[in-house]
Design a protein around this motif. Structure first.
Motif, mmCIF file in Angstrom:
data_model
loop_
_atom_site.group_PDB
_atom_site.id
_atom_site.type_symbol
_atom_site.label_atom_id
_atom_site.label_comp_id
_atom_site.label_asym_id
_atom_site.label_seq_id
_atom_site.Cartn_x
_atom_site.Cartn_y
_atom_site.Cartn_z
ATOM 1 N N LYS A 66 -23.346 0.941 -34.906
ATOM 2 C CA LYS A 66 -24.747 1.139 -34.528
ATOM 3 C C LYS A 66 -25.342 2.328 -35.272
ATOM 4 O O LYS A 66 -26.461 2.264 -35.763
ATOM 5 C CB LYS A 66 -24.840 1.349 -33.015
ATOM 6 C CG LYS A 66 -26.233 1.359 -32.489
ATOM 7 C CD LYS A 66 -26.217 1.485 -30.975
ATOM 8 C CE LYS A 66 -27.623 1.501 -30.430
ATOM 9 N NZ LYS A 66 -27.635 1.622 -28.973
ATOM 10 N N ASN A 68 -24.322 3.558 -38.158
ATOM 11 C CA ASN A 68 -24.427 3.233 -39.572
ATOM 12 C C ASN A 68 -25.663 2.388 -39.850
ATOM 13 O O ASN A 68 -26.334 2.591 -40.857
ATOM 14 C CB ASN A 68 -23.177 2.487 -40.057
ATOM 15 C CG ASN A 68 -21.981 3.396 -40.173
ATOM 16 O OD1 ASN A 68 -22.113 4.614 -40.193
ATOM 17 N ND2 ASN A 68 -20.802 2.817 -40.235
ATOM 18 N N LYS A 69 -25.987 1.475 -38.967
ATOM 19 C CA LYS A 69 -27.178 0.648 -39.153
ATOM 20 C C LYS A 69 -28.442 1.474 -38.970
ATOM 21 O O LYS A 69 -29.450 1.243 -39.626
ATOM 22 C CB LYS A 69 -27.191 -0.497 -38.142
ATOM 23 C CG LYS A 69 -26.216 -1.591 -38.466
ATOM 24 C CD LYS A 69 -26.323 -2.703 -37.441
ATOM 25 C CE LYS A 69 -25.307 -3.791 -37.707
ATOM 26 N NZ LYS A 69 -25.374 -4.853 -36.693
ATOM 27 N N LYS A 70 -28.377 2.437 -38.080
ATOM 28 C CA LYS A 70 -29.536 3.256 -37.755
ATOM 29 C C LYS A 70 -29.997 4.095 -38.945
ATOM 30 O O LYS A 70 -31.188 4.250 -39.173
ATOM 31 C CB LYS A 70 -29.186 4.171 -36.580
ATOM 32 C CG LYS A 70 -30.341 4.786 -35.892
ATOM 33 C CD LYS A 70 -29.845 5.574 -34.701
ATOM 34 C CE LYS A 70 -30.938 5.898 -33.751
ATOM 35 N NZ LYS A 70 -30.447 6.614 -32.579
ATOM 36 N N LYS A 72 -29.115 3.681 -42.258
ATOM 37 C CA LYS A 72 -28.988 3.061 -43.569
ATOM 38 C C LYS A 72 -30.377 2.919 -44.194
ATOM 39 O O LYS A 72 -31.304 2.386 -43.595
ATOM 40 C CB LYS A 72 -28.336 1.685 -43.424
ATOM 41 C CG LYS A 72 -27.356 1.398 -44.492
ATOM 42 C CD LYS A 72 -26.611 0.119 -44.205
ATOM 43 C CE LYS A 72 -25.360 0.135 -45.022
ATOM 44 N NZ LYS A 72 -24.520 -0.987 -44.742
#
Length: 73
Positions: A66, A68-70, A72
């Motif tokens: 979560k 890492n997606k936030k 990126k």
């Protein structure tokens, strides 16, 4: 009725539900310890502790994904 949860089902669960499952397992583990069943039924105690550890690892992995997606770009 207790539903069986495997790793695949746990990964599909949202984080809030995983927190709830982990909390229930921790409460049960604490109850087993406080009633002395960790000594009388060590297999059950050890299994629950390992299952709780497994759920905590899945929670950490999902939180990491979560994050890492936030961030990126």
């Amino acid at each position: 009725m207790v539903k069986e949860l495997n790793t695949k089902k746990l990964f599909k669960m949202p984080l809030r539900e995983l927190y709830s499952v982990a909390d229930q397992m921790a409460t049960k583990l604490q109850w087993l310890h406080s009633t002395g069943q960790n000594e009388t039924r060590p297999e059950k105690y050890k299994r629950l502790a390992l299952e709780l550890y497994h759920v905590s690892q899945i929670i950490e992995k999902k939180e990491e994904l979560k994050e890492n997606k936030k961030y990126k770009y």
